[in-house]
Design a protein around this motif. Structure first.
Motif, PDB file in Angstrom:
ATOM      1  N   ASN A  34      -7.327  -2.307  -3.066  1.00  0.00           N
ATOM      2  CA  ASN A  34      -5.774  -2.042  -3.227  1.00  0.00           C
ATOM      3  C   ASN A  34      -5.391  -1.577  -1.935  1.00  0.00           C
ATOM      4  N   ARG A  35      -6.023  -0.498  -1.316  1.00  0.00           N
ATOM      5  CA  ARG A  35      -5.713   0.179  -0.037  1.00  0.00           C
ATOM      6  C   ARG A  35      -5.375  -1.087   1.073  1.00  0.00           C
ATOM      7  N   VAL A  36      -6.225  -1.794   1.300  1.00  0.00           N
ATOM      8  CA  VAL A  36      -6.248  -2.859   2.442  1.00  0.00           C
ATOM      9  C   VAL A  36      -5.135  -3.913   1.844  1.00  0.00           C
ATOM     10  N   PHE A  37      -4.918  -4.209   0.880  1.00  0.00           N
ATOM     11  CA  PHE A  37      -4.109  -5.281   0.298  1.00  0.00           C
ATOM     12  C   PHE A  37      -2.744  -4.636   0.518  1.00  0.00           C
ATOM     13  N   TRP A  38      -2.486  -3.477   0.118  1.00  0.00           N
ATOM     14  CA  TRP A  38      -0.965  -2.870   0.415  1.00  0.00           C
ATOM     15  C   TRP A  38      -0.898  -2.731   1.873  1.00  0.00           C
ATOM     16  N   MET A  39      -2.051  -2.483   2.680  1.00  0.00           N
ATOM     17  CA  MET A  39      -1.604  -2.434   4.293  1.00  0.00           C
ATOM     18  C   MET A  39      -1.196  -3.789   4.605  1.00  0.00           C
ATOM     19  N   LEU A  40      -2.020  -4.761   4.094  1.00  0.00           N
ATOM     20  CA  LEU A  40      -1.443  -6.276   4.239  1.00  0.00           C
ATOM     21  C   LEU A  40      -0.045  -6.414   4.134  1.00  0.00           C
ATOM     22  N   LEU A  41       0.402  -6.041   3.077  1.00  0.00           N
ATOM     23  CA  LEU A  41       1.841  -6.223   2.737  1.00  0.00           C
ATOM     24  C   LEU A  41       2.906  -5.395   3.482  1.00  0.00           C
ATOM     25  N   GLN A  42       2.305  -4.054   3.434  1.00  0.00           N
ATOM     26  CA  GLN A  42       3.231  -3.413   4.373  1.00  0.00           C
ATOM     27  C   GLN A  42       3.651  -3.671   5.961  1.00  0.00           C
ATOM     28  N   LYS A  43       2.400  -4.020   6.586  1.00  0.00           N
ATOM     29  CA  LYS A  43       2.337  -4.510   7.856  1.00  0.00           C
ATOM     30  C   LYS A  43       3.290  -5.988   8.277  1.00  0.00           C
ATOM     31  N   THR A  44       2.692  -6.711   6.882  1.00  0.00           N
ATOM     32  CA  THR A  44       3.579  -8.067   7.085  1.00  0.00           C
ATOM     33  C   THR A  44       5.096  -7.721   6.964  1.00  0.00           C
ATOM     34  N   SER A  45       5.392  -6.750   6.138  1.00  0.00           N
ATOM     35  CA  SER A  45       6.763  -6.643   5.949  1.00  0.00           C
ATOM     36  C   SER A  45       7.479  -6.061   7.006  1.00  0.00           C
ATOM     37  N   VAL A  46       6.953  -5.092   7.633  1.00  0.00           N
ATOM     38  CA  VAL A  46       7.418  -4.797   8.922  1.00  0.00           C
ATOM     39  C   VAL A  46       7.498  -5.510  10.179  1.00  0.00           C
ATOM     40  N   LEU A  47       6.485  -6.317   9.997  1.00  0.00           N
ATOM     41  CA  LEU A  47       6.516  -7.360  11.318  1.00  0.00           C
ATOM     42  C   LEU A  47       7.499  -8.380  10.872  1.00  0.00           C
ATOM     43  N   LEU A  48       7.524  -8.757   9.510  1.00  0.00           N
ATOM     44  CA  LEU A  48       8.679  -9.714   9.163  1.00  0.00           C
ATOM     45  C   LEU A  48      10.292  -9.276   9.559  1.00  0.00           C
ATOM     46  N   CYS A  49      10.326  -8.089   9.090  1.00  0.00           N
ATOM     47  CA  CYS A  49      11.575  -7.281   9.393  1.00  0.00           C
ATOM     48  C   CYS A  49      11.848  -7.371  10.880  1.00  0.00           C
ATOM     49  N   ASN A  50      11.056  -7.145  11.681  1.00  0.00           N
ATOM     50  CA  ASN A  50      11.059  -7.385  13.162  1.00  0.00           C
ATOM     51  C   ASN A  50      11.353  -8.772  13.683  1.00  0.00           C
ATOM     52  N   GLY A  95       4.615   4.523  -8.286  1.00  0.00           N
ATOM     53  CA  GLY A  95       3.376   4.983  -7.610  1.00  0.00           C
ATOM     54  C   GLY A  95       2.818   4.160  -6.364  1.00  0.00           C
ATOM     55  N   MET A  96       3.519   3.317  -6.161  1.00  0.00           N
ATOM     56  CA  MET A  96       3.164   2.577  -5.044  1.00  0.00           C
ATOM     57  C   MET A  96       3.820   2.844  -3.683  1.00  0.00           C
ATOM     58  N   GLN A  97       2.914   3.246  -2.888  1.00  0.00           N
ATOM     59  CA  GLN A  97       3.387   3.623  -1.635  1.00  0.00           C
ATOM     60  C   GLN A  97       4.478   2.621  -0.892  1.00  0.00           C
ATOM     61  N   TYR A  98       4.225   1.467  -0.801  1.00  0.00           N
ATOM     62  CA  TYR A  98       4.885   0.646   0.366  1.00  0.00           C
ATOM     63  C   TYR A  98       5.817  -0.529  -0.694  1.00  0.00           C
ATOM     64  N   LEU A  99       5.690  -0.261  -1.706  1.00  0.00           N
ATOM     65  CA  LEU A  99       6.525  -1.233  -2.763  1.00  0.00           C
ATOM     66  C   LEU A  99       8.255  -1.147  -2.204  1.00  0.00           C
ATOM     67  N   ILE A 100       8.706  -0.095  -1.879  1.00  0.00           N
ATOM     68  CA  ILE A 100      10.126  -0.027  -1.361  1.00  0.00           C
ATOM     69  C   ILE A 100      10.264  -0.690  -0.068  1.00  0.00           C
ATOM     70  N   LEU A 107      -4.861 -12.004   9.980  1.00  0.00           N
ATOM     71  CA  LEU A 107      -6.085 -12.154  11.211  1.00  0.00           C
ATOM     72  C   LEU A 107      -6.329 -10.892  11.925  1.00  0.00           C
ATOM     73  N   GLN A 108      -5.163 -10.301  11.990  1.00  0.00           N
ATOM     74  CA  GLN A 108      -5.637  -8.763  12.555  1.00  0.00           C
ATOM     75  C   GLN A 108      -6.272  -7.912  12.066  1.00  0.00           C
ATOM     76  N   GLN A 109      -6.010  -7.807  10.481  1.00  0.00           N
ATOM     77  CA  GLN A 109      -6.755  -6.874   9.758  1.00  0.00           C
ATOM     78  C   GLN A 109      -8.118  -7.656   9.614  1.00  0.00           C
ATOM     79  N   GLY A 110      -8.110  -8.782   9.346  1.00  0.00           N
ATOM     80  CA  GLY A 110      -9.568  -9.256   9.144  1.00  0.00           C
ATOM     81  C   GLY A 110     -10.406  -9.196  10.470  1.00  0.00           C
ATOM     82  N   SER A 111      -9.705  -9.043  11.748  1.00  0.00           N
ATOM     83  CA  SER A 111     -10.577  -9.265  12.786  1.00  0.00           C
ATOM     84  C   SER A 111     -11.277  -7.646  13.014  1.00  0.00           C
TER      85      SER A 111
END
Lengths: 521, 373
Positions: free
Chosen positions: B70-86, B208-213, B322-326
């Motif tokens: 769950n943790r790495v998956f939510w990290m993926l979602l959060q980072k993707t979201s912020v990058l997308l926003c940018n 209860g989900m940190q990055y959902l918002i 790719l970043q997280q995977g590497s």
């Protein structure tokens, strides 16, 4: 003359060049001898520059041969051309602004030994002395006048040892005094044994400078005459050709009231050169006013000035508003302010995809260009433009896969139909069209003529900038002739001749101002 | 005739490149799929040659590094979201052919504003006031950072690439100054976690989900940007100005106004990413690396997606994957980070490179006999 018997410095035999379906040059034969100046004369689009570009190695001929000193030459690049001692001075200078004259002259030269600017400067000075140029080799290009820059370009090709010089409309950017200076230098180079080709469409220059004149018309080679044995009338006839009867319908203007009055407008370009010089005329409702002239004589600036896109130095553009009956001055107003005044001014600019339309947008979105502000709210309303697009596609027989095809994918004629269609859809009171049939085939051209005529019959003041004199004579009611930013004459299109217009077109600034008020009629 | 033939052959190069008209969408996707496959093969070869590892294991680990818990998956979602926003932010400017290279600085400006709100209002204001003021001020700060180069571009035609780029360094150094001012604990040189105890200004956990918002905000923004660009009058103006300023002038668009307005919006969206990075984080803080080069990665994302907001979802997810995977493979196999970077580089090279073959075709010379004559 012994020149005629000697082997020519350069000879073209049966040279042709096509760009797609457009024939730029067809079967051109030319020769220039050492110690001779040959003028190439022709209207816009007659293929002069294309022909010279083939000699300079920028294009390669589709057919025909080029002989240099009697031997066949294959010129595939400007480098090849230099190896054959051919140098071309282009209309648009190719110089590095922050470099000095001498640095620009040696730029790109692959000389042996170390880079020695001072010896280069000395050689530049030698060339200057020999031919009478006045230039400081250390002067930076950006501090130079247009004429000095041109001098650098000429020295550049001489420095490379060119024996055959080609100058593409060298006098277009020069003042009369500078022109005289240039001619003196060219004569000196001729006497020095150089072969010189000069492209121009100014008759008096041709007559005063060259030994022989070659005339091109619509890509065809018409012939070469000795300057001593010809006159302006003969050259004009060779250049414009016999009048061709065109079957364009022309109605008599009905109750033509002045719609647009242009009063003494003056305009300078970014370099400070005057492009419009005291231009005055009246465009009447219900008539087609033609504007004839060599390209770049100020037609674009004139139309853009009326449309509110060009800053003027002085003068007024008055619009006789049929709704209010008042006269509105359009100068200093933006296009948007002009429209807010209720002035229904439509403009088909010369640069269709660069100004009139957006090439990457589809037909519907291009329809919206004029009208997208309509309607409340922040969102676009695509319904109306979509209907308009479909309407234009059907009425004007625009060949397109659909209304959502980007306009850049359409052929030239269809692009123009889209543009003209949109401009007419705004039900204008003034319609300006710059070269609306350029590059169009016969059928599309007639579609456009008919559209302009329809507008005229509806009482629109139509201003038509054209280059084909036959068309201007057949379509327009009056023709305004413009030369170097001045009105050189206004003629009745029903009675005027091509030669008459041709002569007015080639009058220059100096002549017409010397001759009193240029627009007295 | 013979000479003519010879010269013609002499002048025709071995191959030439021609622009394709338009490729059918499924053909384009076949090419893209083939590119990814090829990329995996090539980087597989590189991995085996350099480390002797089985590439399949390595790829497996990359996937695990993103989806195993769950943790790495939510990290993926959060980072993707912020990058997308940018990316959405810079795309607004890119559509206008205004090369906004200042995403990084605009994000940081947003971060600074958001952090300032949290620090100075943390003890006095209600939570929602802090969040709303963080949101507003961060967008204003981003807009300011984007607006300054735009004003200069509109008035003096300065080069927007250099100007926005330099604004990044101004923001980075400003953060360094503020680090001293805001350091917590004393002498640490860092801002530390802001409002650690009170959690004032932290974005709430939905279900209860940190990055959902964060994900929801960016998802909404993505749709909004799409609508703005495609359906609004502003978007239309941006398009026209980008395609041809001459046309814009001709139809009476105030080009200067559109440039400045669009950059204000572009900067504001990047500033919003700053807000998400600070208030939306599980340990809000601010430092010179808070944006972490995302402002630049966002440019890559925007180009990869050809400025289409929905394609950017995929592109930014791929980059973060790719970043997280590497990072995961570097930790798992004890490899140097550079190897992971090589793999990322190879994959991106193929994915971006294949677009060339979608847009252009290579035509080889037909007659081979010509040269030998």
């Amino acid at each position: 003359m012994n020149q005629q018997t000697a082997i020519p410095a350069i000879e073209l035999k049966g040279v042709s060049k096509r760009f797609g379906s457009v024939i730029a040059n067809s079967n051109v034969n030319l020769s220039v001898h050492k110690g001779e100046i040959l003028s190439i004369l022709g209207e816009n689009g007659s293929g002069k520059t294309t022909l010279m570009n083939m000699i300079a190695g920028i294009y390669f001929p589709d057919e025909g041969e080029i002989f240099i000193d009697g031997e066949e030459a294959i010129i595939t690049s400007p480098k090849d051309a230099f190896d054959y001692k051919i140098g071309m001075i282009h209309q648009h200078f190719k110089l590095v602004d922050v470099f000095s004259a001498a640095e620009n002259i040696v730029l790109g030269l692959d000389e042996k030994g170390k880079y020695d600017l001072s010896s280069a400067q000395k050689r530049v000075a030698d060339i200057c002395e020999r031919y009478g140029f006045e230039i400081d080799p250390k002067k930076k290009i950006y501090t130079m006048s247009v004429s000095e820059k041109q001098t650098v370009e000429i020295i550049k090709v001489l420095y490379r040892g060119a024996d055959i010089l080609i100058l593409d409309e060298p006098t277009a950017v020069l003042t009369p005094q500078e022109t005289q200076k240039l001619f003196a230098i060219l004569r000196r180079m001729r006497d020095d044994g150089k072969a010189i080709i000069i492209i121009t469409h100014k008759l008096h220059e041709v007559l005063s400078l060259s030994d022989r004149v070659a005339v091109l018309r619509k890509g065809e080679y018409i012939g070469t005459v000795n300057t001593a044995e010809t006159n302006e009338a003969q050259l004009t006839e060779m250049m414009v050709g016999k009048t061709v009867e065109l079957n364009i319908h022309r109605s008599e203007p009905r109750d033509a009231v002045p719609r647009l009055e242009v009063h003494h407008i003056n305009c300078s370009n970014r370099e400070g050169v005057k492009v419009l010089n005291d231009v005055s005329f009246v465009a009447k409702a219900g008539e087609i006013l033609g504007i004839a002239g060599i390209a770049g004589s100020g037609q674009r600036e004139l139309l853009e000035a009326i449309a509110g896109l060009q800053k003027l130095d002085s003068g007024a553009v008055l619009y006789n508003n049929p709704q209010t009956g008042k006269m509105d001055n359009l100068v200093t107003k933006t296009p948007l302010q002009i429209r807010d005044l209720g002035v229904r001014l439509s403009f088909v600019p010369e640069d269709r995809l660069g100004m009139g339309l957006v090439g990457n947008m589809d037909i519907v979105d291009n329809m919206m260009l004029r009208s997208y502000r309509k309607g409340k709210g922040v969102f676009l309303h695509r319904k109306e433009p979509k209907d308009l697009a479909e309407h234009i596609i059907e009425d004007l027989e625009v060949v397109t896969p659909s209304a959502s095809t980007p306009v850049r994918r359409l052929s030239g004629g269809n692009v123009q139909k889209v543009l003209v269609g949109r401009e007419i859809a705004a039900s204008p009171t003034v319609l300006m069209a710059a070269y609306p049939v350029r590059g169009l085939d016969i059928n599309s051209s007639y579609t456009i003529y008919n559209l302009l005529n329809e507008q005229k019959d509806k009482g629109v003041a139509v201003i038509f900038v054209g280059e084909d004199l036959d068309v201007l004579l057949a379509l327009c009611d009056r023709i305004l002739v413009i030369g170097s930013g001045c009105i050189t004459g206004v003629v009745d299109a029903r009675t005027a001749t091509k030669e008459q217009i041709g002569l007015l077109m080639t009058k220059t600034n100096a002549e017409s101002t010397e001759g009193g008020t240029p627009h007295g009629n | 005739m013979a000479t003519e033939k010879k010269t013609a052959a002499h002048h025709e190069p071995l191959f030439h490149i021609a622009k394709r008209d338009q490729m059918v969408w499924w053909k384009a996707w076949i090419i893209r799929a083939a590119a990814i496959l090829l990329a995996l093969v090539v980087s597989g070869v590189i991995i085996t040659l350099l480390t002797g590892l089985n590439p399949l294991n390595v790829y497996g680990e990359m996937i695990k590094g993103n989806f195993s818990n769950n943790r790495v998956f939510w990290m993926l979602l959060q980072k993707t979201s912020v990058l997308l926003c940018n990316s959405l932010g810079v795309t607004l400017a890119f559509k206008m052919k205004f090369w906004n290279c200042g995403g990084e600085g605009q994000v940081l400006a947003g971060c600074i504003a958001a952090a300032a709100c949290m620090i100075y209002m943390g003890d006095s204001a209600p939570n929602w006031v802090i969040i709303v003021s963080s949101l507003i001020t961060s967008m204003l700060a981003g807009a300011l950072w984007g607006g300054i180069p735009a004003i200069f571009k509109a008035q003096y035609n300065t080069n927007e690439t250099l100007f926005t780029l330099m604004m990044n360094y101004v923001a980075i150094h400003l953060v360094k100054v503020l680090q001293v001012l805001w350091e917590n604990p004393k002498n640490s040189g860092n801002v530390g976690t802001i409002n650690r105890a009170s959690q004032a200004g932290w974005l709430p956990k939905l279900f209860g989900m940190q990055y959902l918002i964060t994900v929801l905000i960016v998802a909404a923004l993505c749709v909004l940007v799409y609508v703005y660009l495609k359906k609004s009058k502003h978007g239309y103006e941006i398009n026209v100005v980008g395609e041809s300023q001459n046309t814009a002038r001709y139809i009476g668009i105030n080009v200067k106004k559109v440039i400045i307005r669009t950059m204000l919006v572009s900067g504001a969206v990047c500033g919003l990413a700053g807000f998400l990075l600070v208030n939306g984080s599980s340990a809000p803080t601010v430092g010179p690396n808070t944006a972490g080069g995302q402002g630049f990665t966002a440019m890559l994302v925007a180009w990869m997606a050809k400025f289409s907001p929905f394609a950017m979802v995929l592109a930014s997810a791929l980059i973060i994957f790719l970043q997280q995977g590497s990072v995961a493979i570097a930790t798992k196999f004890g490899l140097h980070r550079s190897l992971a970077d090589i793999v990322t580089g190879v994959i991106l090279f193929f994915i971006i490179g294949c677009e060339f073959f979608i847009q252009y075709e290579i035509k080889f010379r037909h007659k081979k006999g010509g040269v030998q004559e």
